[in-house]
Design an enzyme around this catalytic site. Structure first.
Site, PDB file in Angstrom:
ATOM      1  N   ASP A  53       3.414  -9.208 -36.482  1.00 10.71           N
ATOM      2  CA  ASP A  53       1.696  -9.907 -35.707  1.00 10.71           C
ATOM      3  C   ASP A  53       1.024  -8.208 -35.624  1.00 10.71           C
ATOM      4  OD1 ASP A  53       3.867  -9.626 -33.884  1.00 10.71           O
ATOM      5  OD2 ASP A  53       3.255 -10.476 -32.532  1.00 10.71           O
ATOM      6  N   TYR A  89      11.351 -16.460 -49.597  1.00  7.48           N
ATOM      7  CA  TYR A  89      10.935 -16.225 -50.968  1.00  7.48           C
ATOM      8  C   TYR A  89      11.752 -17.259 -51.601  1.00  7.48           C
ATOM      9  CZ  TYR A  89       5.784 -15.418 -51.328  1.00  7.48           C
ATOM     10  OH  TYR A  89       4.625 -15.614 -51.497  1.00  7.48           O
ATOM     11  N   ASP A  98      -2.657  -9.512 -48.979  1.00 12.46           N
ATOM     12  CA  ASP A  98      -3.785 -10.292 -48.890  1.00 12.46           C
ATOM     13  C   ASP A  98      -4.698  -9.426 -47.316  1.00 12.46           C
ATOM     14  OD1 ASP A  98      -2.513 -11.620 -50.947  1.00 12.46           O
ATOM     15  OD2 ASP A  98      -3.891 -13.699 -50.098  1.00 12.46           O
ATOM     16  N   LYS A 100      10.356  -8.751 -37.839  1.00  7.62           N
ATOM     17  CA  LYS A 100       9.843  -9.779 -36.458  1.00  7.62           C
ATOM     18  C   LYS A 100      10.987  -9.567 -35.771  1.00  7.62           C
ATOM     19  CE  LYS A 100       7.635 -12.393 -34.323  1.00  7.62           C
ATOM     20  NZ  LYS A 100       6.037 -12.168 -33.699  1.00  7.62           N
TER      21      LYS A 100
HETATM   22  C1  IPM Z   1       1.380 -12.885 -55.344  1.00 10.01           C
HETATM   23  C2  IPM Z   1       1.482 -14.169 -55.083  1.00 10.01           C
HETATM   24  C3  IPM Z   1       2.254 -15.021 -56.284  1.00 10.01           C
HETATM   25  C4  IPM Z   1       3.107 -14.620 -54.400  1.00 10.01           C
HETATM   26  C5  IPM Z   1       2.317 -16.070 -56.034  1.00 10.01           C
HETATM   27  C6  IPM Z   1       1.326 -16.427 -56.928  1.00 10.01           C
HETATM   28  C7  IPM Z   1       3.549 -17.055 -56.579  1.00 10.01           C
HETATM   29  O1  IPM Z   1       0.740 -14.951 -53.977  1.00 10.01           O
HETATM   30  O2  IPM Z   1       1.770 -12.036 -55.960  1.00 10.01           O
HETATM   31  O3  IPM Z   1       1.360 -12.472 -53.362  1.00 10.01           O
HETATM   32  O4  IPM Z   1       3.485 -15.677 -53.795  1.00 10.01           O
HETATM   33  O5  IPM Z   1       4.112 -13.426 -54.306  1.00 10.01           O
HETATM   34 MG    MG Z   2       0.074 -13.495 -52.595  1.00  8.55          MG
END
Ligand code: IPM
Ligand code: MG
Length: 370
Positions: free
Chosen positions: A224, A140, A252, A191
């Site tokens: 993975d 990031y 997620d 990884k």
């Molecule tokens: C999260 C979100 C954020 C991220 C976005 C909104 C920038 O997906 O908090 O997981 O990628 O960190």
């Molecule tokens: Mg996210």
């Protein structure tokens, strides 16, 4: 006891709606239990951009620096707004500027939601995982980054997965400490079969383990494989620690265990300073959900459970945090369902009614205590 100053940034999309329910719960805790919290709101997001020309206006940034903890809603996508302006106001900047290197995302199975959870109870029942996502480095934030046009007219983009060993070590340390307070097991995810940075990640975690955390059971897993194991056999995990983007994706995916991403809270935590203060930002994982924004449909539980994390990790009242988490479970047991967690045929309620259900469960818990 001095009051704990909480800055509320509702932000965009469903952020203000869900945060409002967490604020109601906080106000209840102040009024009914005497928890010393002080809530202040500040402009942030698209509305701030329209009114003040910045997503994160300077006075809001000053308030951010001055707060004991931030209760955050969501940040939107801003189509058409220049990328520099978006970056200047993004939650990523807040995470980075406040040094919030550890992003804690607890994921648990909720028995009352067994009918709507996509994973069978025999597979996921009892799951209780703490994902620790590195939050201020990795893919990031690594440089070089950017998009350029090549001599032949093709465009090229670069992002960089970069960590120094001390950045790996501090988030691993956080995860080891957390594991000691829970099941005593840590799975480090990387990884390392492909990426040099994954090799460094694994070596650094292994060395720290040998030096200081031999009492914690450490395992390693490739990212993975971890994605598969989280749905195949989620109960095998206690604490997971991983790189920023791996953690974004895995958390997620793990949202399915909780029945819906709308159920997941998070805490972004920094280092404790000399005065004993730890910068902290609490936010639901789900994001701004523009498709349902402003309709009163969003699930506020991610925001309410983020408040519970605030009570545990910032306000130092873990028993109150546990009471709130039990109240959420109570509301779900009583049948309260927003659309994202309703099984076919179950009646659906909105954001405010879910807040009502949690508050009613809190009232009942308080009465039962006498
Ligand atoms: C999260 C979100 C954020 C991220 C976005 C909104 C920038 O997906 O908090 O997981 O990628 O960190
Ligand atoms: Mg996210």
């Amino acid at each position: 006891m001095t009051a704990h100053r909480i800055l509320v940034l509702g932000g965009d999309g469903v952020g203000p709606e869900v945060t409002a329910q967490a604020v109601r719960v906080a106000q209840w805790l102040i009024a009914r239990c005497g928890i010393p919290l002080e809530l202040v709101e500040a402009p942030y997001g698209m509305s701030a951009w329209q009114a003040h020309g910045a997503i994160l206006p300077d006075p809001t940034l000053a308030a951010v620096r001055n707060a004991d903890a931030i209760l955050f809603g969501a940040i939107g996508d801003y189509p058409g707004v220049p990328v520099e302006i978006r970056r200047a106001g993004s939650v990523l900047r807040l995470r980075r500027e406040l040094g919030l290197f550890a992003n804690l995302r607890p994921v648990r199975y909720w028995s009352p939601l067994s009918a709507s959870c996509p994973l069978r109870a025999e597979v996921a029942g009892g799951t209780d995982i703490a994902i620790v996502r590195e939050n201020t480095g990795g893919l990031y934030f690594g440089t070089p980054r950017g998009t350029t046009t090549l001599a032949d007219g093709r465009r090229e983009s670069v992002n960089t997965l970069r960590y120094a060993s001390d950045e790996i070590e501090r988030v691993a340390r956080f995860a080891f400490e957390l594991a000691r307070t829970r099941g005593g097991r840590l799975c480090s995810v990387d990884k390392s079969n492909v990426l040099e940075n994954g090799v460094l990640w694994r070596q650094t975690v292994t060395a720290l383990h040998a030096r200081e955390y031999a009492d914690v059971a450490l395992s390693h897993m490739l990212v993975d494989n971890c994605a598969m194991q989280l749905v195949r056999d989620p109960r095998q995990f206690d604490v997971i620690v991983t790189e920023n983007m791996f953690g974004d994706i895995l958390s997620d995916g793990a949202g399915a265990i909780a029945g819906s991403l709308g159920m997941l809270p998070s805490a972004s935590l920094g280092a404790v300073d000399a005065a004993g203060h730890r910068p902290a930002l609490y936010e639901p994982v789900h994001g701004s959900a523009p498709d349902i924004a402003g309709k009163g449909l969003a699930n506020p539980i991610g925001a309410i459970l983020s408040l519970a994390l605030l009570l545990r990790h910032s306000a130092g009242v873990p028993d109150v945090a546990a009471m709130l988490e039990a109240a959420v479970e109570g509301a779900l047991s009583g049948g309260a369902r927003t659309a994202d967690i309703a099984a076919p045929g179950e009646p659906v309620i909105g954001t405010v009614a879910m807040g009502d259900a949690v508050l009613a469960a809190l009232e009942a818990a308080l009465r039962a205590r006498g």
